[in-house]
Design a protein around this motif. Structure first.
Motif, short mmCIF file in Angstrom:
data_model
loop_
_atom_site.label_atom_id
_atom_site.label_comp_id
_atom_site.label_asym_id
_atom_site.label_seq_id
_atom_site.Cartn_x
_atom_site.Cartn_y
_atom_site.Cartn_z
N VAL A 24 -50.47 27.50 18.06
CA VAL A 24 -50.43 27.39 16.60
C VAL A 24 -49.51 28.48 16.06
O VAL A 24 -49.72 29.66 16.31
CB VAL A 24 -51.85 27.56 16.00
CG1 VAL A 24 -51.78 27.58 14.49
CG2 VAL A 24 -52.76 26.44 16.47
N GLY A 25 -48.45 28.05 15.37
CA GLY A 25 -47.50 29.01 14.81
C GLY A 25 -47.61 29.04 13.30
O GLY A 25 -48.33 29.84 12.72
N CYS A 26 -46.89 28.13 12.64
CA CYS A 26 -46.77 28.17 11.18
C CYS A 26 -47.99 27.59 10.47
O CYS A 26 -48.25 27.93 9.33
CB CYS A 26 -45.54 27.38 10.76
SG CYS A 26 -45.66 25.61 11.14
N GLU A 27 -48.68 26.67 11.12
CA GLU A 27 -49.83 25.97 10.52
C GLU A 27 -49.47 25.14 9.29
O GLU A 27 -50.34 24.82 8.50
CB GLU A 27 -50.97 26.93 10.16
CG GLU A 27 -51.69 27.46 11.38
CD GLU A 27 -52.99 28.15 11.01
OE1 GLU A 27 -54.03 27.50 11.11
OE2 GLU A 27 -52.93 29.33 10.62
N ARG A 56 -48.01 16.60 14.88
CA ARG A 56 -48.36 17.99 14.62
C ARG A 56 -49.89 18.08 14.52
O ARG A 56 -50.48 17.52 13.59
CB ARG A 56 -47.76 18.47 13.31
CG ARG A 56 -46.27 18.27 13.14
CD ARG A 56 -45.49 19.18 14.04
NE ARG A 56 -44.23 19.56 13.46
CZ ARG A 56 -43.07 19.55 14.12
NH1 ARG A 56 -43.01 19.14 15.37
NH2 ARG A 56 -41.96 19.96 13.53
N CYS A 58 -51.47 20.58 13.60
CA CYS A 58 -51.84 21.38 12.42
C CYS A 58 -51.74 20.55 11.14
O CYS A 58 -52.11 21.04 10.07
CB CYS A 58 -50.96 22.62 12.30
SG CYS A 58 -49.29 22.30 11.71
N GLY A 101 -46.70 22.54 9.71
CA GLY A 101 -45.83 21.44 10.11
C GLY A 101 -44.38 21.76 10.32
O GLY A 101 -43.57 20.84 10.47
N VAL A 102 -44.00 23.02 10.36
CA VAL A 102 -42.59 23.37 10.44
C VAL A 102 -42.13 23.71 11.85
O VAL A 102 -41.06 23.28 12.29
CB VAL A 102 -42.28 24.56 9.49
CG1 VAL A 102 -40.84 25.03 9.65
CG2 VAL A 102 -42.54 24.16 8.06
N CYS A 103 -42.91 24.47 12.59
CA CYS A 103 -42.40 25.06 13.84
C CYS A 103 -42.51 24.14 15.06
O CYS A 103 -41.79 24.30 16.03
CB CYS A 103 -43.11 26.38 14.14
SG CYS A 103 -44.82 26.21 14.69
N GLY A 104 -43.44 23.20 15.05
CA GLY A 104 -43.59 22.27 16.17
C GLY A 104 -44.42 22.79 17.33
O GLY A 104 -44.67 22.05 18.29
N ALA A 105 -44.88 24.04 17.26
CA ALA A 105 -45.62 24.62 18.39
C ALA A 105 -46.89 23.83 18.72
O ALA A 105 -47.33 23.80 19.87
CB ALA A 105 -45.97 26.07 18.09
N CYS A 106 -47.49 23.23 17.71
CA CYS A 106 -48.80 22.58 17.91
C CYS A 106 -48.70 21.11 18.30
O CYS A 106 -49.70 20.40 18.29
CB CYS A 106 -49.59 22.68 16.61
SG CYS A 106 -48.82 21.70 15.30
S1 FES Z 1 -48.26 25.20 13.97
FE1 FES Z 1 -46.20 24.96 13.33
S2 FES Z 1 -45.96 22.80 13.15
FE2 FES Z 1 -48.04 23.09 13.60
#
Ligand code: FES
Ligand code: FES
Length: 168
Positions: A46-49, A66, A68, A51-56
């Motif tokens: 979980v990065g940005c929470e 996503r 998140c 919808g921007v970073c794609g980590a999730c």
């Molecule tokens: S935590 Fe960054 S897109 Fe979901």
């Protein structure tokens, strides 16, 4: 979906990497938090929470999504696949994972699970994807470490190998 009340917990059950799982969730609980906090599946990062970073990114019924931006209750009955489900067997790596290892496509690894889940789905749908298409797909993922060059090399190498051995 039945009407849900805030603050009230609901039972959520779905398939996670081919195994049935279940837990209690308030309607506002995010799928990313349900996976990590309730089910202990911490491979999804979980990065940005928002919808921007794609980590999730996980796969929901085969489609990258996503976690998140998805509520846990929306996953009821779905087939969820996370990075923990990518390896074909214990002690083995998928073609894509192996390619990331060979091409040093990760440093801290924070972005890696999300990128792998998007690429895995994309390469299965588009085995003949061009470099430009792969770049476009990867534009939905932020990596602070690698500069993206090794990630692209790994993606292209995995694409080429999967073309030759689609069942690898
Ligand atoms: S935590 Fe960054 S897109 Fe979901
Ligand atoms: S490897 Fe560190 S953010 Fe991508």
């Amino acid at each position: 979906m039945p009407r849900l009340s805030a603050g009230q917990r609901h039972r959520v059950s779905f398939s996670l990497n081919g195994r049935p799982v279940a837990g209690e969730a308030e309607p506002r609980l995010l799928l990313s938090d349900f996976l990590r906090g309730v089910l202990g599946a911490t491979g999804t990062h979980v990065g940005c929470e928002h919808g921007v970073c794609g980590a999730c990114t996980v796969q929901i019924d085969g489609v990258p999504a996503r976690a998140c931006l998805t509520l846990a209750v929306q996953a009821e009955g779905a087939d969820i696949r996370t990075v923990e489900g990518l390896a074909p067997a214990p002690g083995r790596l998928s073609v894509l994972q192996e390619s990331f290892r060979e091409h040093h496509a990760l440093q801290c690894g924070f972005c890696t699970p999300g990128i792998l889940m998007s690429l895995d789905a994309f390469l299965r749908q588009r085995p003949d994807a061009s470099e430009a298409e792969l770049r476009y797909m990867l534009s939905g993922h932020l990596c602070r470490c690698t500069g993206y060059v090794p990630i692209m090399r790994a993606a292209l190498a995995a694409r080429d190998r999967l073309r030759e051995e689609p069942n690898a």
